[in-house]
Write a protein that holds these residues in place. Structure first.
Motif, PDB file in Angstrom:
ATOM      1  N   TYR A   1      47.572   4.185 -14.805  1.00 39.59           N
ATOM      2  CA  TYR A   1      47.385   4.566 -16.202  1.00 39.59           C
ATOM      3  C   TYR A   1      47.356   6.075 -16.305  1.00 39.59           C
ATOM      4  CZ  TYR A   1      42.501   4.836 -14.693  1.00 39.59           C
ATOM      5  OH  TYR A   1      41.346   5.130 -14.029  1.00 39.59           O
ATOM      6  N   GLY A   2      47.577   6.570 -17.497  1.00 35.54           N
ATOM      7  CA  GLY A   2      47.625   8.009 -17.727  1.00 35.54           C
ATOM      8  C   GLY A   2      46.337   8.529 -18.327  1.00 35.54           C
ATOM      9  N   ARG A   3      46.467   9.160 -19.483  1.00 41.14           N
ATOM     10  CA  ARG A   3      45.299   9.754 -20.120  1.00 41.14           C
ATOM     11  C   ARG A   3      44.336   8.689 -20.623  1.00 41.14           C
ATOM     12  NH1 ARG A   3      47.889  13.866 -24.251  1.00 41.14           N
ATOM     13  NH2 ARG A   3      49.694  12.567 -23.913  1.00 41.14           N
ATOM     14  N   VAL A   4      43.062   8.937 -20.409  1.00 38.86           N
ATOM     15  CA  VAL A   4      41.998   8.104 -20.958  1.00 38.86           C
ATOM     16  C   VAL A   4      41.114   9.057 -21.752  1.00 38.86           C
ATOM     17  CG1 VAL A   4      40.018   6.616 -20.454  1.00 38.86           C
ATOM     18  CG2 VAL A   4      42.062   6.520 -19.007  1.00 38.86           C
ATOM     19  N   GLN A   5      40.909   8.727 -23.024  1.00 39.08           N
ATOM     20  CA  GLN A   5      40.112   9.585 -23.890  1.00 39.08           C
ATOM     21  C   GLN A   5      39.251   8.725 -24.791  1.00 39.08           C
ATOM     22  OE1 GLN A   5      43.307  11.278 -26.104  1.00 39.08           O
ATOM     23  NE2 GLN A   5      43.901  12.706 -24.507  1.00 39.08           N
ATOM     24  N   LEU A   6      38.054   9.179 -25.047  1.00 39.20           N
ATOM     25  CA  LEU A   6      37.240   8.575 -26.087  1.00 39.20           C
ATOM     26  C   LEU A   6      37.456   9.396 -27.337  1.00 39.20           C
ATOM     27  CD1 LEU A   6      33.821   7.676 -24.461  1.00 39.20           C
ATOM     28  CD2 LEU A   6      35.839   6.278 -24.765  1.00 39.20           C
ATOM     29  N   LEU A   7      37.477   8.746 -28.453  1.00 39.91           N
ATOM     30  CA  LEU A   7      37.753   9.387 -29.728  1.00 39.91           C
ATOM     31  C   LEU A   7      36.527   9.263 -30.611  1.00 39.91           C
ATOM     32  CD1 LEU A   7      40.063  10.544 -31.524  1.00 39.91           C
ATOM     33  CD2 LEU A   7      40.584   8.209 -32.129  1.00 39.91           C
TER      34      LEU A   7
END
Length: 166
Positions: free
Chosen positions: A121-127
């Motif tokens: 997987y690539g980017r992991v971000q919480l929003l």
């Protein structure tokens, strides 16, 4: 003027507001069989893991895009390993080559979920955003243009993972 889905259509017809990006019906990049069988859609299961403790998202370092100071992101993985909003191409890498940021150590329950899938997987971000009204959601609905740089062949999309450095 009141903004809603009806005035949005009128503004597009008059040329005041641009029409959304028109995605081509077929592109040459590799398509996952699961996406193909769902006619371009995959319904994801709800998160079924352990309860995520509030300190895991409250203690993260959040940042914004310069172009949008109202939406806050907490990068868990990023192309550079830093708490910054930069695309993989801008950083000189590929999307699936993202590395953990300092935030990753603060949220072990959150990071264990993508790890448990057993896939790259690539980017992991919480929003973090302020709540929207239904009218705002309808006004802002758009189709993203995310497939422009996807690999054209299955071989390019399935290359070997890059080993993590300790």
């Amino acid at each position: 003027m009141l903004k809603n889905e009806h005035t949005k259509h009128a503004l597009r017809l008059t040329g005041v507001r641009k029409a959304p990006f028109a995605a081509p019906a077929r592109t040459s990049h590799y398509r996952c069989p699961l996406v193909e069988s769902g006619n371009g859609h995959v319904v994801l299961r709800r998160y079924g893991g352990p309860q995520i403790p509030a300190p895991e998202w409250e203690s993260l370092e959040y940042t914004t895009y310069k172009s949008d100071p109202f939406t806050y992101f907490a990068p868990i993985t990023s192309p550079t390993g830093k708490i910054e909003m930069v695309g993989a191409r801008e950083a000189g890498g590929e999307e699936l080559e993202c590395v953990p940021t300092p935030n990753a150590d603060k949220c072990p329950t959150i990071t264990s979920w993508p790890d448990s899938m057993g896939a790259r997987y690539g980017r992991v971000q919480l929003l973090r955003m302020k709540p929207n009204t239904l009218r705002e959601c309808r006004w802002g609905t758009h189709q993203d243009n995310n497939n422009l740089v996807n690999p054209a062949t299955k071989a390019a999309a399935t290359r070997e993972p890059i080993p993590a450095t300790p």
